[in-house]
Design an enzyme around this catalytic site. Structure first.
Site, PDB file in Angstrom:
ATOM      1  N   SER A 142      24.029 -19.800  -2.055  1.00 41.59           N
ATOM      2  CA  SER A 142      23.132 -18.861  -2.725  1.00 41.59           C
ATOM      3  C   SER A 142      22.654 -17.824  -1.720  1.00 41.59           C
ATOM      4  CB  SER A 142      21.914 -19.594  -3.305  1.00 41.59           C
ATOM      5  OG  SER A 142      20.934 -18.682  -3.766  1.00 41.59           O
ATOM      6  N   TYR A 155      15.169 -25.747  -2.089  1.00 42.76           N
ATOM      7  CA  TYR A 155      16.367 -25.058  -2.564  1.00 42.76           C
ATOM      8  C   TYR A 155      16.982 -24.218  -1.449  1.00 42.76           C
ATOM      9  CZ  TYR A 155      19.423 -22.468  -5.756  1.00 42.76           C
ATOM     10  OH  TYR A 155      20.509 -21.916  -6.392  1.00 42.76           O
TER      11      TYR A 155
END
Length: 249
Positions: A142, A155
């Protein structure tokens, strides 16, 4: 690009990016194994591919569990006798203050997002190295591995770890003809793009928010059997957002 006779395993394939990736490989001629924790949605996604003339099966898999990953790879080998491509797409997020994030929540994110990449890659690579032309592994990272919003610690840490894991495994598995790459998506709208505001698109240098097919095409590129010189890389697909300087008025 043709992937005829290639066997592709995609985790987190019941919906969103994972489903789009599975569908793209099926259209390109691959035999696709869709893995997901959500049984009904995953089975429906596989059925949809078959209804469109593709070849696909669904295997329920909780990627946090080593035995489930082992079963996924074993089932694939029993069904298709080989594994050529693995897309480690499964992942979860927890938006929570670092003051309140529990150890259990931290472990759940890291185990789902990072540990599963290692375990699935390890198990699939055991079979890929027996192939004449090795194999390809793609991990889904990401842009949050490189830039953050508040309360995204678990995350962000997991996605940063995926980038590092990718180049480490590319070096370790290269001698066996296995290429390992990762993709760092930016804003990929898995719902309705029509519901977004104009400014959502305008903030991207590319002029629009991303859609799942943007990631699917990248997977096809990275795993194309002809791209043998592409390994250990992170492909940033974010409409240019990580290159845009933003100043406060």
């Amino acid at each position: 690009m043709s992937f005829t006779d290639q066997v592709v395993v995609v985790t987190g394939a019941a919906q969103g990016i994972g489903r789009s990736v599975a569908e793209a490989y099926a259209v390109a001629g691959a035999k696709v194994v869709l893995a997901d924790f959500q049984e009904a949605e995953g089975a429906a996604a596989a059925a949809s591919i078959r209804n469109e003339g593709g070849e696909a099966i669904f295997v329920q898999c909780d990627v946090r569990k080593e035995k489930d990953i082992a079963n996924l790879i074993q089932t694939t080998m029993e069904e298709y006798k080989q594994i050529n491509i693995l897309v480690n797409n499964a992942g979860v997020a927890r938006w929570k203050s670092p003051y309140e994030l529990t150890l259990e929540e931290w472990d759940d994110v890291l185990n789902t997002n990072v540990r599963s990449c290692f375990l699935a890659s390890r198990e699939a690579a055991k079979h890929m190295k027996q192939n004449e032309h090795g194999g390809s592994i793609i991990n889904m990272a990401s842009t949050r591995a490189f830039m953050s919003e508040p309360e995204t610690e678990a995350y962000a840490a997991s996605k940063g770890a995926i980038v590092a894991l990718t180049h480490a495994m590319a070096v370790s598995l290269g001698k066996d003809g296995i290429r390992v790459n990762c993709i760092s998506p930016g804003w990929i709208e898995t719902g309705s793009v029509d519901e977004l505001k104009p400014e959502d698109h305008e903030q991207h240098p590319a002029g629009r928010v991303g859609v799942p097919s943007d990631i699917s095409r990248a997977c096809l590129y990275l795993s194309d059997p002809g791209n043998t010189f592409v390994t250990g890389t992170n492909l940033m697909i974010d409409g240019g957002m990580t290159r845009k300087m933003i100043y406060e008025d």
